[in-house]
Design an enzyme around this catalytic site. Structure first.
Site, PDB file in Angstrom:
ATOM      1  N   LYS A  38       0.844  -1.202   0.000  1.00 20.08           N
ATOM      2  CA  LYS A  38       0.000   0.000   0.000  1.00 20.08           C
ATOM      3  C   LYS A  38       0.881   1.255   0.000  1.00 20.08           C
ATOM      4  CE  LYS A  38      -0.296  -0.062   5.062  1.00 20.08           C
ATOM      5  NZ  LYS A  38      -1.123  -0.413   6.228  1.00 20.08           N
ATOM      6  N   ARG A 136     -10.659   0.462  14.674  1.00 20.18           N
ATOM      7  CA  ARG A 136     -10.544   1.176  13.404  1.00 20.18           C
ATOM      8  C   ARG A 136     -11.588   0.607  12.449  1.00 20.18           C
ATOM      9  NH1 ARG A 136      -4.713   1.461  10.403  1.00 20.18           N
ATOM     10  NH2 ARG A 136      -5.262  -0.664   9.791  1.00 20.18           N
ATOM     11  N   TYR A 264      12.960  31.762   3.581  1.00 19.94           N
ATOM     12  CA  TYR A 264      11.727  32.534   3.756  1.00 19.94           C
ATOM     13  C   TYR A 264      11.547  33.015   5.185  1.00 19.94           C
ATOM     14  CZ  TYR A 264      10.073  30.975  -0.845  1.00 19.94           C
ATOM     15  OH  TYR A 264       9.926  30.749  -2.175  1.00 19.94           O
TER      16      TYR A 264
END
Ligand SMILES: *Cc1c(COP(=O)(O)O)cnc(C)c1O
Length: 368
Positions: A38, A136, A264
């Site tokens: 997966k 789950r 940044y």
């Protein structure tokens, strides 16, 4: 010394074979191996990995979603493919590509029987998922009688497997909880098997389960992370070799003075004169901004170079003041020696997340 190769992921197939053989050495000859491919085979390359494992005579594959399984079939993978989370809207695709769905609720079971009956198919192989505490997906163990009745009620499905999933197989402190999951699973599958005519494979162990719970291997083990040579920190096995390494090179070097900033929002300000290297790897490649600002690091010439300032979308900057290096020199983000686990831990995550986040933009190179 490789110069200016940009960023790439190297996938070592001999290490993959080593890990596969090692996992087989931990289980009995009768126990089957299901390779979990997966999430892009944990960030590597699902079709190449699956084709290689098929040659090594792996018994089963599993993926999370139906679309991942379809890709394997389109590439010509022939072995059984179990889909952990097929989703109701994909059930006819499951049948079309000869995939094995996980049925984890009565709703899914009814949806699937409906789909099978419309296609005029009989005895279609499925795996039933039992919830033993992960909470789950999975049938509640309280519903086992209703489940048996439903299986015996018609002949749309054939129970090819019964499985559950451990919540804490890597965690020694949760040993008792895992044992409880295993005994609840055992009681449940025994009751189902006694009352149906099929002879399903039973399975519960993921990689850490294989290593820590040798009495719970049952008919098959489901290995993901271990096949790729990684682990949870708590089940670190010296016998596994990381299959995937992430490498890059220095694009540019800047010498900056005290008070100058990098990146940044000027989140890094040099306190003294510094030598800074820019690396073509950013958050769009899967290196989260969390790794910036001195949390994460890379290795150059076997020395650790901290990531400074904010990670940009396509680049990051490292402090190489103490490293004798030049533009084009190789950068190791992680490999067999510098572990992905350690890097992941620097931002409070696990190797699973670091690996599966690696974007498809990064070139994959295979070595054997
Ligand atoms: C991902 C997954 C696995 C593989 O777990 P590893 O820890 O990577 O070995 C096994 N079973 C299920 C149900 C999974 O979702």
């Amino acid at each position: 010394m490789s110069k200016s190769q940009g960023t790439f992921i190297e996938i070592n197939l001999s290490s993959l074979k080593h890990n596969f053989d090692y996992i087989k050495s931990l289980i009995s000859k009768k126990t089957k191996v299901l390779a979990v491919v997966k999430a892009y085979a944990y960030g590597s390359d699902p079709v190449k990995i699956a084709a290689f494992l098929e040659k090594l005579k792996v018994d089963y594959f599993a993926v999370a979603y139906t679309s991942e399984a379809v890709k394997l079939r389109e590439f010509g993978i022939k072995k059984p493919v179990l889909v952990f989370h097929p989703q109701a809207e994909n059930l006819s695709t499951i049948i079309k590509h000869n995939l094995i769905p996980t049925l984890y609720s009565f709703k899914m079971l009814e949806f699937f029987k409906d789909t099978v009956s419309r296609k005029k198919v009989k005895n279609y192989p499925v795996h039933l998922k039992i919830n033993t505490g992960l909470n789950r997906t999975g049938f509640s163990t309280k519903d086992v009688n209703r489940l048996i009745n439903s299986i015996n009620n018609d002949n749309f499905i054939k129970v090819d497997g019964i499985y559950s999933h451990l919540s804490s197989s890597e965690d020694k402190l949760e040993f008792d909880f895992t044992q409880k999951q295993i005994s609840l699973f055992t009681k449940t599958f025994k009751k189902i098997i006694k009352n149906i005519s099929d002879k399903p494979l039973v399975h519960i162990c993921n990689t850490s389960g294989v290593i820590n719970f040798p009495d719970a291997h049952f008919d098959m083990v489901r290995c993901g992370i271990g096949i790729y040579g990684f682990s949870n920190k708590l089940t670190k096995s010296k016998s596994l070799i990381p299959v995937v390494s992430l490498r890059s090179s220095i694009s540019q070097i800047h010498l900056i003075n005290k008070g100058e900033s990098v990146g940044y929002n000027r989140s890094y300000i040099a306190e003294t004169t510094k030598k800074i290297g820019t690396i073509p790897l950013g958050h769009a490649d899967g290196i989260s901004r969390l790794y910036g600002n001195n949390n994460g690091f890379v290795y150059i010439k076997n020395k650790k170079a901290p990531i400074i300032g904010n990670v940009c979308m396509d680049m990051l900057m490292v402090d190489i003041s103490k490293i004798n290096c030049e533009e084009g020199d190789e950068v190791i983000i992680f490999n067999e020696k510098y572990s992905a686990e350690e890097l992941a831990e620097s931002v409070g995550t696990i190797s699973y997340e670091l690996l599966t986040a690696l974007s498809h933009r990064i070139e994959r190179k295979f070595i054997n």
